[in-house]
Design a protein around this motif. Structure first.
Motif, mmCIF file in Angstrom:
data_model
loop_
_atom_site.group_PDB
_atom_site.id
_atom_site.type_symbol
_atom_site.label_atom_id
_atom_site.label_comp_id
_atom_site.label_asym_id
_atom_site.label_seq_id
_atom_site.Cartn_x
_atom_site.Cartn_y
_atom_site.Cartn_z
ATOM 1 N N GLY A 448 0.805 -1.217 0.000
ATOM 2 C CA GLY A 448 0.000 0.000 0.000
ATOM 3 C C GLY A 448 0.832 1.258 0.000
ATOM 4 N N THR A 449 1.959 1.232 -0.704
ATOM 5 C CA THR A 449 2.861 2.383 -0.750
ATOM 6 C C THR A 449 2.174 3.590 -1.372
ATOM 7 O OG1 THR A 449 4.699 0.838 -1.010
ATOM 8 C CG2 THR A 449 5.143 3.143 -1.492
ATOM 9 N N GLN A 450 2.516 4.774 -0.889
ATOM 10 C CA GLN A 450 1.921 5.998 -1.409
ATOM 11 C C GLN A 450 2.340 6.244 -2.854
ATOM 12 O OE1 GLN A 450 2.897 9.195 1.221
ATOM 13 N NE2 GLN A 450 1.638 8.425 2.908
ATOM 14 N N VAL A 451 1.552 7.101 -3.506
ATOM 15 C CA VAL A 451 1.733 7.341 -4.941
ATOM 16 C C VAL A 451 3.126 7.893 -5.239
ATOM 17 C CG1 VAL A 451 0.944 8.741 -6.881
ATOM 18 C CG2 VAL A 451 -0.721 7.621 -5.402
ATOM 19 N N GLU A 452 3.595 8.861 -4.453
ATOM 20 C CA GLU A 452 4.879 9.490 -4.734
ATOM 21 C C GLU A 452 6.035 8.503 -4.582
ATOM 22 O OE1 GLU A 452 5.435 12.351 -6.091
ATOM 23 O OE2 GLU A 452 3.271 12.678 -6.159
ATOM 24 N N HIS A 453 5.944 7.602 -3.618
ATOM 25 C CA HIS A 453 6.994 6.606 -3.457
ATOM 26 C C HIS A 453 6.980 5.604 -4.610
ATOM 27 C CE1 HIS A 453 6.996 7.429 1.173
ATOM 28 N NE2 HIS A 453 7.593 8.390 0.469
ATOM 29 N N LEU A 454 5.782 5.266 -5.100
ATOM 30 C CA LEU A 454 5.686 4.389 -6.268
ATOM 31 C C LEU A 454 6.319 5.050 -7.489
ATOM 32 C CD1 LEU A 454 2.082 2.843 -6.128
ATOM 33 C CD2 LEU A 454 4.251 1.625 -5.959
ATOM 34 N N ARG A 455 6.032 6.338 -7.650
ATOM 35 C CA ARG A 455 6.591 7.061 -8.796
ATOM 36 C C ARG A 455 8.115 7.070 -8.753
ATOM 37 N NH1 ARG A 455 5.308 11.116 -12.408
ATOM 38 N NH2 ARG A 455 3.144 11.077 -11.729
ATOM 39 N N GLN A 456 8.683 7.355 -7.585
ATOM 40 C CA GLN A 456 10.131 7.416 -7.474
ATOM 41 C C GLN A 456 10.753 6.054 -7.727
ATOM 42 O OE1 GLN A 456 11.881 10.278 -7.137
ATOM 43 N NE2 GLN A 456 13.618 8.921 -7.603
ATOM 44 N N ALA A 457 10.115 4.993 -7.235
ATOM 45 C CA ALA A 457 10.632 3.639 -7.482
ATOM 46 C C ALA A 457 10.592 3.295 -8.963
ATOM 47 C CB ALA A 457 9.824 2.624 -6.675
ATOM 48 N N ALA A 458 9.529 3.706 -9.657
ATOM 49 C CA ALA A 458 9.429 3.435 -11.093
ATOM 50 C C ALA A 458 10.493 4.206 -11.871
ATOM 51 C CB ALA A 458 8.032 3.794 -11.597
ATOM 52 N N ILE A 459 10.750 5.454 -11.476
ATOM 53 C CA ILE A 459 11.775 6.248 -12.152
ATOM 54 C C ILE A 459 13.148 5.639 -11.919
ATOM 55 C CG2 ILE A 459 12.919 8.495 -12.170
ATOM 56 C CD1 ILE A 459 10.211 9.765 -11.582
ATOM 57 N N ASP A 460 13.390 5.152 -10.701
ATOM 58 C CA ASP A 460 14.669 4.506 -10.415
ATOM 59 C C ASP A 460 14.857 3.242 -11.249
ATOM 60 O OD1 ASP A 460 15.180 6.485 -8.589
ATOM 61 O OD2 ASP A 460 14.519 5.316 -6.859
ATOM 62 N N ASN A 461 13.758 2.588 -11.609
ATOM 63 C CA ASN A 461 13.829 1.389 -12.446
ATOM 64 C C ASN A 461 13.944 1.716 -13.928
ATOM 65 O OD1 ASN A 461 13.733 -0.444 -10.337
ATOM 66 N ND2 ASN A 461 11.493 -0.534 -10.327
ATOM 67 N N GLY A 462 13.945 3.015 -14.285
ATOM 68 C CA GLY A 462 14.158 3.395 -15.677
ATOM 69 C C GLY A 462 12.928 3.823 -16.425
ATOM 70 N N MET A 463 11.792 4.032 -15.753
ATOM 71 C CA MET A 463 10.588 4.465 -16.453
ATOM 72 C C MET A 463 10.730 5.904 -16.932
ATOM 73 S SD MET A 463 6.705 5.074 -15.104
ATOM 74 C CE MET A 463 7.206 6.728 -14.622
#
Length: 633
Positions: A448-463
């Motif tokens: 249930g991670t917050q939206v901003e943390h999901l976004r940062q994780a996706a960017i770190d993965n190269g999105m």
């Protein structure tokens, strides 16, 4: 029998029939006179169901208006005369409305707007994201007749003007069916009408036809190759979601998959695909349709929109049964879509069954015919975080957008751009933010991670974010910076430096940071070593100054930078004083030639105090004044 008058549309239809059948005009006219005029009070067709009136409009009207453009200037009757049996002078209203629809199709418009104002009726279209005039403003007296004609064509209540109404009309254009979705909205000066044009396709679109970025296209193709799971497409209205879903269906068709779509309403028909129209009035909802669909042998299910808890749960049930479900969801971005879906469904189930999310927008494409070269300011480039190399390899353009007055002047002179008609933009370009769900994101969604943390994780993965994807289209010259900032006014605060996972290995950035720290430590160590070497050299110079002169033969060649006129030279047995006379200098040169060469002196000669072996006596410091200390830098 009718009064014997033949309306202009009937005359045109008669001429068409003569050309098609070869019969004489008189015979055809006699048949036409015996037919009742449309919307006649004495006609059985007038008392029929509204659907009968809709089916009666399925005619090909192309040839009529291509040959009779002069009907546009004909006079229309007053609004109160519309309820009476139509007379001959009433035909121009029918012709005018059909002309508007046909011009909209010819211009490849997606919507036609009829907007009443105080003294006129504006007729505009939306073409490739641009809104422009289709015709000159019509007189105020035509507002009610034109609107009532459109409402009558789709079976709406002509007498009801205080509430919105919606209807659908089917016509044929160039032997192809076209659907017109009509929506009315009461306004201060009359009813505003929006007509959405949806032409049937002979085949589904391809990803190559509208996804210009090759990397994004490959990611979409890999996502669509999943055998099961849920793929969501998000974005605002008119962002191209339906086109993306249709392209996915085409890729699935190539693999001989069975496909069923659930739509509300059906706007296009596709060969080889079973299409089901949701009908809430008759009780056919998305959950009910999905329950029946899952009982059939189907591989791919398309759900036009997920907008409530029941539909979300029904979609999840279909995914659990091994189906690949394609659906759209109203959300501002991919991460908001995940958060909204997690409110309806357990986040653990969302993480397990969600395959990917696509967030997209449509930007206007700058006209390739009349576009102008644009040189951004240095400050603007710095704000966009562009390097000099990116700037040099990019092509910036601006749209040659003209004012309405200048458009009219150039149109009269025949100098208006035929591609964009002076708007400066032609067509649209899609930008995409594709988020495949990998194990690391699954773990975050499950928690249930917050939206901003999901976004940062996706960017770190190269999105690649939507803003970065839009900026790439600007750098490739497909759209303009003006269009970029129109869609992303806060782009300067959301731009990120994204490293592609296809070009950089996992953990590359961390290893790069470690290497940078190591280089910093090595540089510091070299600096300290250099300072220590300078201290040793100083100590050696002081020791040389304290020692008595050496009375030994030369053991090394004299360095070329030494000035022999300012030093004291020593030999084996005699001391040469400073030479001031030229005759003394000649004698000195002869004496030097008679001395043994340095190469003939052995390093271990007892008379040679300088030895290359510095380990003979560890307690003895041997100083060689002719051996310079090399700077390590």
């Amino acid at each position: 029998m009718h009064s014997g008058l033949v309306s202009l549309p009937q005359m045109q239809q008669a001429l068409i029939e003569v050309r098609r059948s070869g019969r004489s005009l008189a015979v055809v006219l006699e048949e036409m006179i015996g037919r009742p005029l449309p919307h006649s009070e004495g006609s059985n067709e007038q008392r029929a169901e509204p659907q009968s009136r809709i089916d009666a409009t399925v005619v090909d009207v192309t040839e009529i208006f291509e040959e009779t453009p002069s009907f546009m200037a004909a006079k229309a009757p007053a609004a109160e005369d519309l309820n009476h049996p139509p007379e001959q002078d009433e035909a121009p209203i029918v012709t005018l409305v059909n002309k508007i629809l046909i011009l909209g199709m010819r211009e490849k418009a997606t919507e036609i707007y009829l907007e009443p104002e105080e003294t006129k009726l504006l007729v505009r279209i939306r073409q490739g994201g641009n809104v422009r005039s289709l015709l000159e403003p019509l007189p105020k007296k035509l507002i009610s007749p034109v609107v009532n004609r459109l409402k009558g064509m789709v079976g709406l209540d002509v007498n009801q003007t205080s509430i919105p109404q919606t209807g659908k009309l089917r016509k044929s254009y160039n032997s192809r069916p076209v659907y017109f979705f009509v929506n009315t909205l009461p306004s201060f000066y009359g009813e505003k009408v929006v007509v959405r044009i949806v032409e049937s396709l002979t085949e589904l679109p391809t990803l190559e036809s509208f996804v210009t970025d090759e990397l994004t296209r490959k990611v979409l193709q890999r996502l669509n190759q999943r055998k099961s799971g849920l793929i969501l497409v998000t974005g605002p209205a008119f962002s191209g979601r339906s086109t993306t879903l249709e392209a996915f269906l085409r890729e699935q068709q190539k693999q001989e998959k069975t496909i069923i779509t659930l739509e509300d309403p059906i706007r296009r028909t596709f060969p080889g695909i079973t299409q089901v129209e949701i009908n809430l009035e008759q009780g056919l909802t998305y959950p009910q349709a999905l329950q029946s669909v899952t009982q059939q042998a189907v591989d791919v299910i398309l759900v036009e929109k997920i907008e409530d808890l029941e539909t979300a749960q029904a979609v999840l049930t279909a995914v659990k049964q091994g189906h690949l479900v394609l659906a759209s969801l109203d959300a501002k971005d991919a991460f908001s879509a995940i958060a909204e879906l997690s409110q309806w469904i357990n986040p653990a189930e969302v993480a397990e069954h969600l395959s990917g999310v696509i967030n997209q927008r449509l930007l206007r494409r700058v006209c390739p015919t009349c576009r102008l070269v644009h040189q951004p300011e240095a400050e603007e480039l710095q704000q966009l975080q562009l390097t000099a190399r990116q700037h040099q390899s990019s092509s910036f353009y601006r749209a040659n957008s003209l004012t309405q007055e200048l458009i009219q002047q150039l149109q009269l002179k025949g100098r208006l751009c035929r591609q964009c008609n002076g708007v400066g933009y032609h067509g649209q370009v899609g930008i995409y933010e594709v988020l495949p769900i990998n194990p690391s994101l699954q773990s975050l969604i499950r928690q249930g991670t917050q939206v901003e943390h999901l976004r940062q994780a996706a960017i770190d993965n190269g999105m690649k974010t939507l803003v970065n994807a839009a900026l790439d289209r600007v750098l490739h010259g497909e759209t303009t910076l003006e269009e970029f900032f129109r869609h992303f006014p806060d782009a300067l605060t959301t731009l990120t430096i994204v490293q592609s996972p296809n070009t950089l290995p996992k953990g590359f950035q961390e290893r790069l940071n470690q290497l940078e720290r190591s280089l910093t430590n090595v540089t510091q160590a070299f600096t300290e070593l250099k300072q220590s070497l300078k201290g040793v050299a100083t100590a050696q110079k002081e020791a040389i100054a304290e020692e008595p002169p050496i009375t030994r033969p030369l053991a090394r060649p004299v360095a070329p930078e030494i000035d022999l006129s300012e030093v004291t030279l020593v030999g084996d047995t005699e001391l040469y004083e400073e030479l001031t006379d030229s005759s003394d200098w000649s004698s000195f040169k002869k004496a030097v030639k008679s001395q043994p060469q340095p190469e003939a002196i052995e390093a271990d000669h007892p008379d040679n105090p300088v030895s290359d072996d510095e380990d003979q006596d560890p307690h003895k410091t041997v100083i060689n004044p002719f051996k310079s200390i090399m700077d390590p830098w």
